[in-house]
Enzyme design. Structure first.
Site, short mmCIF file in Angstrom:
data_model
loop_
_atom_site.label_atom_id
_atom_site.label_comp_id
_atom_site.label_asym_id
_atom_site.label_seq_id
_atom_site.Cartn_x
_atom_site.Cartn_y
_atom_site.Cartn_z
CG HIS A 1 39.75 77.64 -40.56
ND1 HIS A 1 40.36 78.44 -40.67
CD2 HIS A 1 38.38 78.48 -40.38
CE1 HIS A 1 40.12 79.65 -40.95
NE2 HIS A 1 38.66 79.66 -40.89
CG ASP B 1 44.06 79.08 -41.19
OD1 ASP B 1 43.78 79.68 -40.29
OD2 ASP B 1 43.12 78.20 -41.66
P1 NDP Z 1 30.23 84.83 -44.63
O1 NDP Z 1 29.90 84.65 -45.99
O2 NDP Z 1 31.12 86.05 -44.46
O3 NDP Z 1 30.81 83.50 -43.97
C1 NDP Z 1 30.27 82.24 -44.13
C2 NDP Z 1 31.03 81.11 -43.16
O4 NDP Z 1 32.37 80.95 -43.57
C3 NDP Z 1 31.05 81.56 -41.87
O5 NDP Z 1 30.48 80.37 -41.25
C4 NDP Z 1 32.18 82.06 -41.49
O6 NDP Z 1 32.59 81.62 -40.16
C5 NDP Z 1 32.99 81.21 -42.50
N1 NDP Z 1 34.32 81.35 -42.36
C6 NDP Z 1 35.34 80.52 -42.50
N2 NDP Z 1 36.47 80.92 -42.80
C7 NDP Z 1 36.21 82.29 -42.79
C8 NDP Z 1 37.19 83.58 -42.83
N3 NDP Z 1 38.44 83.42 -42.82
N4 NDP Z 1 36.72 84.67 -42.71
C9 NDP Z 1 35.42 84.70 -42.67
N5 NDP Z 1 34.44 83.69 -42.57
C10 NDP Z 1 35.09 82.65 -42.60
O7 NDP Z 1 29.10 84.85 -43.75
P2 NDP Z 1 27.46 85.85 -43.99
O8 NDP Z 1 26.83 85.67 -42.64
O9 NDP Z 1 27.92 87.04 -44.71
O10 NDP Z 1 26.72 84.63 -44.80
C11 NDP Z 1 26.52 83.45 -44.45
C12 NDP Z 1 24.96 83.09 -45.32
O11 NDP Z 1 24.88 81.77 -45.05
C13 NDP Z 1 23.81 83.84 -44.90
O12 NDP Z 1 23.16 84.38 -46.14
C14 NDP Z 1 22.83 82.70 -44.24
O13 NDP Z 1 21.47 83.01 -44.97
C15 NDP Z 1 23.53 81.45 -45.06
N6 NDP Z 1 23.12 80.21 -44.62
C16 NDP Z 1 22.73 79.36 -45.57
C17 NDP Z 1 22.50 78.09 -45.25
C18 NDP Z 1 22.15 76.94 -46.38
O14 NDP Z 1 22.29 77.35 -47.29
N7 NDP Z 1 21.38 76.11 -45.91
C19 NDP Z 1 22.47 77.64 -43.60
C20 NDP Z 1 23.15 78.54 -42.88
C21 NDP Z 1 23.47 79.87 -43.29
P3 NDP Z 1 32.61 82.69 -38.86
O15 NDP Z 1 30.84 82.71 -38.56
O16 NDP Z 1 33.23 81.92 -37.79
O17 NDP Z 1 33.09 84.03 -39.49
#
Ligand code: NDP
Length: 324
Positions: free
Chosen positions: A187, A159
């Protein structure tokens, strides 16, 4: 030579990490002389995809990459860590209510807080990026009672960077000439980009731009809706800019800002009427390893109403989880 720093990264198979990991291994956070060991956490079904990312990391032959650990066990991912990037979070799926999303993430960050408490170095610095980032960070802190709360932060830097870029374009000055921009709060679209103290080459930015209407009716909504605008244009959420902001946040925290203001979500000390227990965006400066809140800023009526709205949202998010 320096001994390697251990860096925990969660959600390693996701979009943000596809940019973040390569920059970490390149030295963008700790500098060109500091080797790193990446400790990557994912859920079991995403582990094969992480292994593909690790193959690409190997194929970059980064001189600073001293090792990579891939695991689905938080205790392994947090072991002896120096820095943790908590990127993974449960995305909103169809039919899921906001409250369900909060609760699903609270469970994830509870488990990770317990692992952080048990396994991480007490000096570790933590940034939470996975949304709802501020509330996830508060849950993490509540579940890591033996870990210093002040070392747990949430990302407001995207932001902040979005606001910098809009200000620079409007004023016709380079981004690097700007200072004393603050982004307060959650955020989320309620965050409050505050230009009252901002300067361009040391001169008042509001005076230079001279258009209070633009600030209220264009700048604030543009920054608030920027994530949505990127999704509409690109067909996918902002990932490279989110990774860049996480890198900026941690680099500045570890290396300092030389007096320049940046915005970080930090555990409240009660100042500016932000209740303790919240992790809320405020302006800070950093010296290596420490952030320092910018204190004593006047809060006028408009700033108060903007702050109260975003603080109210943070309180509601925590209350929704507490009630469950
Ligand atoms: P991203 O890598 O695109 O995003 C990850 C997180 O960052 C989301 O919560 C997203 O929020 C957040 N975020 C914060 N600010 C921003 C921004 N400005 N723009 C975009 N995202 C932002 O998500 P993916 O789905 O590609 O990947 C997430 C991974 O996390 C998956 O591979 C999943 O398996 C993994 N995961 C791992 C866990 C663990 O290690 N225990 C637990 C849960 C998930 P938003 O959804 O609001 O965009």
């Amino acid at each position: 030579p320096h001994s390697a720093k251990r860096v925990t990264v969660t959600g390693a198979a996701g979009q943000i990490c596809y940019s973040l990991l390569f920059r970490l291994a390149k030295g963008d956070v700790f500098g060109p002389d500091q080797p790193v060991i990446l400790q990557l956490l994912e859920i079991p079904q995403a582990l094969p995809a992480v292994r593909g990312v690790v193959m690409e990391l190997e194929d970059c032959a980064f001189p600073l990459l001293a090792g990579v650990v891939v695991t689905d066990d938080p205790a392994v991912a947090f072991r002896d860590t120096d820095a943790a990037f908590l990127i993974g979070a449960r995305p909103r799926s169809k039919g899921m209510e906001r409250r369900d999303l909060l609760l699903a993430n609270a469970e994830i960050f509870k488990v990770q807080g317990q692992a952080l408490d048990k396994a991480a170095r007490r000096e570790a610095r933590v940034i939470v990026v996975g949304n709802p980032a501020n509330t996830n960070a508060a849950i993490l802190a509540a579940n890591a009672p033996g870990f210093p709360t002040e070392n747990i932060t949430a990302m407001l830097r995207l932001d902040h960077n979005r606001a910098l870029s809009q200000f620079a374009a409007k004023a016709g000055v380079p981004v690097g000439s700007l200072d004393r921009v603050a982004v307060w709060g959650n955020h989320s679209p309620t965050m409050f980009p505050d230009w009252r103290f901002a300067t361009a080459n040391g001169k008042s930015l509001p005076d230079l731009i001279g258009d209070g209407d633009w600030y209220k009716s264009k700048l604030i909504p543009t920054v608030a809706q920027r994530g949505t605008a990127v999704i509409e244009a690109r067909g996918a959420s902002s990932a490279a800019s989110a990774a860049n902001a996480a890198i900026d946040h941690m680099r500045d925290w570890f290396q300092g800002t030389n007096g320049r203001w940046v915005s970080m979500g930090v555990p409240s000390d009660g100042s500016y009427g932000i209740p303790k227990g919240l992790i809320c965006g405020v302006p800070v400066t950093c010296t290596p390893g420490q952030y320092h809140r910018v204190t004593g800023l006047p809060i006028d009526e408009f700033a108060r109403s903007m702050l109260d709205r975003t603080i109210g949202e943070l309180k509601e998010e925590l209350a929704a989880i507490a009630k469950s």
